[in-house]
Design an enzyme around this catalytic site. Sequence first.
Site, mmCIF file in Angstrom:
data_model
loop_
_atom_site.group_PDB
_atom_site.id
_atom_site.type_symbol
_atom_site.label_atom_id
_atom_site.label_comp_id
_atom_site.label_asym_id
_atom_site.label_seq_id
_atom_site.Cartn_x
_atom_site.Cartn_y
_atom_site.Cartn_z
ATOM 1 N N MET A 50 1.607 -7.988 17.698
ATOM 2 C CA MET A 50 0.659 -8.709 18.556
ATOM 3 C C MET A 50 1.051 -10.181 18.695
ATOM 4 O O MET A 50 0.216 -11.073 18.687
ATOM 5 C CB MET A 50 -0.762 -8.586 17.997
ATOM 6 C CG MET A 50 -1.202 -7.142 17.805
ATOM 7 S SD MET A 50 -2.528 -6.921 16.572
ATOM 8 C CE MET A 50 -1.650 -7.276 15.029
ATOM 9 N N LYS B 87 -10.285 -3.203 20.562
ATOM 10 C CA LYS B 87 -10.376 -4.641 20.359
ATOM 11 C C LYS B 87 -9.180 -5.311 21.020
ATOM 12 O O LYS B 87 -8.042 -4.905 20.815
ATOM 13 C CB LYS B 87 -10.403 -4.980 18.858
ATOM 14 C CG LYS B 87 -11.689 -4.569 18.165
ATOM 15 C CD LYS B 87 -11.686 -4.899 16.700
ATOM 16 C CE LYS B 87 -10.860 -3.911 15.920
ATOM 17 N NZ LYS B 87 -10.997 -4.092 14.461
ATOM 18 N N GLY C 206 6.276 0.052 23.894
ATOM 19 C CA GLY C 206 7.376 0.779 23.291
ATOM 20 C C GLY C 206 7.128 2.267 23.134
ATOM 21 O O GLY C 206 6.010 2.702 22.862
ATOM 22 N N ALA D 93 4.334 0.963 14.777
ATOM 23 C CA ALA D 93 4.910 0.316 15.950
ATOM 24 C C ALA D 93 6.268 -0.292 15.620
ATOM 25 O O ALA D 93 7.208 -0.240 16.419
ATOM 26 C CB ALA D 93 3.963 -0.748 16.487
ATOM 27 N N GLY E 24 -3.654 3.366 17.106
ATOM 28 C CA GLY E 24 -2.256 3.247 17.467
ATOM 29 C C GLY E 24 -1.410 2.933 16.250
ATOM 30 O O GLY E 24 -1.866 2.287 15.308
ATOM 31 N N GLY E 25 -0.170 3.407 16.254
ATOM 32 C CA GLY E 25 0.724 3.140 15.134
ATOM 33 C C GLY E 25 0.263 3.837 13.872
ATOM 34 O O GLY E 25 -0.102 5.007 13.880
ATOM 35 N N ASP E 26 0.266 3.113 12.778
ATOM 36 C CA ASP E 26 -0.222 3.610 11.490
ATOM 37 C C ASP E 26 -1.458 2.822 11.109
ATOM 38 O O ASP E 26 -1.458 1.595 11.159
ATOM 39 C CB ASP E 26 0.861 3.455 10.423
ATOM 40 C CG ASP E 26 0.419 3.996 9.081
ATOM 41 O OD1 ASP E 26 0.761 5.151 8.770
ATOM 42 O OD2 ASP E 26 -0.274 3.274 8.341
ATOM 43 N N PRO F 135 3.201 4.872 18.115
ATOM 44 C CA PRO F 135 3.269 3.804 19.109
ATOM 45 C C PRO F 135 3.049 4.219 20.551
ATOM 46 O O PRO F 135 2.976 3.353 21.416
ATOM 47 C CB PRO F 135 4.680 3.249 18.913
ATOM 48 C CG PRO F 135 5.459 4.396 18.380
ATOM 49 C CD PRO F 135 4.513 5.189 17.537
ATOM 50 N N ASP G 216 -8.931 3.578 19.644
ATOM 51 C CA ASP G 216 -8.629 2.166 19.880
ATOM 52 C C ASP G 216 -7.930 1.958 21.218
ATOM 53 O O ASP G 216 -7.438 2.898 21.844
ATOM 54 C CB ASP G 216 -7.733 1.627 18.765
ATOM 55 C CG ASP G 216 -8.511 1.211 17.532
ATOM 56 O OD1 ASP G 216 -9.753 1.198 17.593
ATOM 57 O OD2 ASP G 216 -7.869 0.901 16.507
#
Length: 261
Positions: free
Chosen positions: A180, A66, A209, A128, A97-99, A21, A44
């Site tokens: 989101m 995006k 975060g 996230a 980002g994140g997984d 995250p 990204d």
Amino acid sequence: MAEQGQDGRQHGRVALVGAGPGDPDLLTVKALRLIQSAQVVVYDRLVSREIMELIPASAERIYAGKALGHHHLVQDEINELLLTLARSGRDVVRLKGGDSFVFGRGSEEALHLARHGIHFEVVPGISAAAGCTSYGGIPLTHRGLATGVQFVPGHLREGKGLDLRWDKLADPDTTLVIYMGLQSLPETSAELIKAGLPCDTPAAAIENGTTPRQRRVIGTLADLPERTRAAGLQAPTLIVIGKVVSLAGELDWFMTEGGGS
């Protein structure tokens, strides 16, 4: 390291890497190793600037971000880009980002590579949902407060509302995490209340975060939309709804520059 593909040509390898995250300390050892040895990094919008600073200067960087209503590259173009880069013989890191397998469309990219005979590997990242809630002092589950968790996307369809089963989501014994979901928060709040979730259910919004820019707004299902608007929160923001949010005050361990709520 290039290797022979199913078509007999030498191909590079593609690693779908979850960047977590935002906090670079949350990268896995494998993720960091691949990032620092990559020849090309396709990244990204949600990859934090702290993690971007770990990419070696020698690596080519390609932005494939995006945002709502604006895609630098559409998904089909990203799929083809990864295929082209791999066929050029270079090792590629697809940094998300994140997984990448949790609302990251990583599986679509992996399928495209697999169907064209390109070797790939997947490096999980801290999602996230797990990272932002932990840094926000909110456990996803807690005995007596939440027996389960539901993850859902919060994107509004163009010209339409959210396409979700509100009756299934309005469970007072489950933590609801909305990715989101800032723009659609007013609709989310109204629909969940309509479906029977109490309007005083604790709710939180966590912006940026796990980073020094983290901000956290705490409220209820009914008033969180107005609280986030008044605070001027922006994407990326994670929405958390459920009784576990009531622990956020006692478990608020992460001190940030921007403060919290």
